[in-house]
Design an enzyme around this catalytic site. Structure first.
Site, mmCIF file in Angstrom:
data_model
loop_
_atom_site.group_PDB
_atom_site.id
_atom_site.type_symbol
_atom_site.label_atom_id
_atom_site.label_comp_id
_atom_site.label_asym_id
_atom_site.label_seq_id
_atom_site.Cartn_x
_atom_site.Cartn_y
_atom_site.Cartn_z
ATOM 1 C CB CYS A 43 6.054 -9.221 4.206
ATOM 2 S SG CYS A 43 6.618 -8.726 5.861
ATOM 3 C CG HIS A 89 3.175 -12.596 5.722
ATOM 4 N ND1 HIS A 89 4.113 -13.246 4.960
ATOM 5 C CD2 HIS A 89 3.854 -11.693 6.482
ATOM 6 C CE1 HIS A 89 5.322 -12.776 5.250
ATOM 7 N NE2 HIS A 89 5.188 -11.833 6.166
ATOM 8 C CD GLU A 141 2.265 -15.504 2.943
ATOM 9 O OE1 GLU A 141 3.125 -15.450 3.849
ATOM 10 O OE2 GLU A 141 1.815 -14.477 2.382
#
Length: 237
Positions: free
Chosen positions: A114, A213, A215
């Site tokens: 990001c 993102h 994660e």
């Protein structure tokens, strides 16, 4: 134990927990969990102002993740702030840019997430679109608050990214800015509205960045690729 150490940049801001309300070095737990799930050892890297700190840190880690967070200071790419560009943190910008320079010198594997993708583009001499809704006409990439936008992404055939995550995937996004130019990097994924969602550098060194993102969904492909590159880097020392 051959688990490589992956450094994760963090941000510094006011936070509250227990009886405390003070400045803290923060990063959502999902980042460390994703690194661990891929077989790496996560190490948090708070901003440090010492001149040689970035080189010292890079010499002790096997890969680097530039994490998500606040907008990059437009002064870093010689532009005036858009009215929606806010909250930049000069100490974090300086620290992460120094980490990227040190990583370049050391040949360290790097993944940008990001804001990390945006900063990697700026570090390379690129510029940002400061408010993506002005270009695409919608807020899907950042619906607001703590909600992630769900975006369908198509990857470039034959790219390193496509080898890790496949030809297409649905991702979670939370960005109102995006990369406009990215010298030295190849565009390797876009959203249906044309927004650049990933870039990578040519050559053997792992230098990749995604606008989403990973994660938040523990997309094991990306982190597995980074950890594998980290392991190779550690073995070559």
């Amino acid at each position: 134990m051959d688990a490589p150490v992956v450094g994760l940049s963090t941000y510094r801001q006011q936070a509250a927990w227990g009886v405390w309300h003070t400045s803290a070095d923060l990063l959502p737990t999902e980042y460390a969990v994703a690194v661990e799930a891929a077989g790496g050892v996560p190490l948090l890297l708070p901003p440090v102002a010492l001149p040689a700190a970035a080189s010292l840190v890079v010499a002790r880690i096997d890969a680097l993740v530039i994490s998500g967070g606040a907008d990059v200071d437009p002064a870093q790419y010689a532009e005036e702030p858009h009215e929606r560009t806010t909250g930049w943190q000069p100490d974090r910008d300086a620290w992460e840019l120094a980490l990227l320079t040190a990583a370049e010198q050391a040949g360290l594997p790097v993944l940008g997430i990001c804001r990390g993708m945006q900063l990697m583009a700026v570090h390379a001499g690129g510029v940002l679109d400061q408010h993506t809704p002005d270009l695409v006409g919608h807020d899907t990439h950042s619906p607001g608050g703590d909600t992630y936008g769900s975006v369908d992404v198509a990857t470039e055939p034959g790219s390193r990214l496509a080898g890790l995550v496949g030809a297409s995937l649905e991702v979670g996004c939370h960005h109102h800015q995006s990369v406009a130019t990215h010298p030295g990097f190849t565009a390797v994924a876009r959203a249906a509205d044309g927004t650049l969602e990933a870039m990578e550098a040519p050559g053997d060194r792992f230098r990749m960045a995604v606008q989403w993102h990973p994660e938040t969904r523990v997309e094991i492909g990306l982190m597995t690729g980074l950890v594998a590159a980290a392991r190779e880097h550690a073995a070559s020392r």
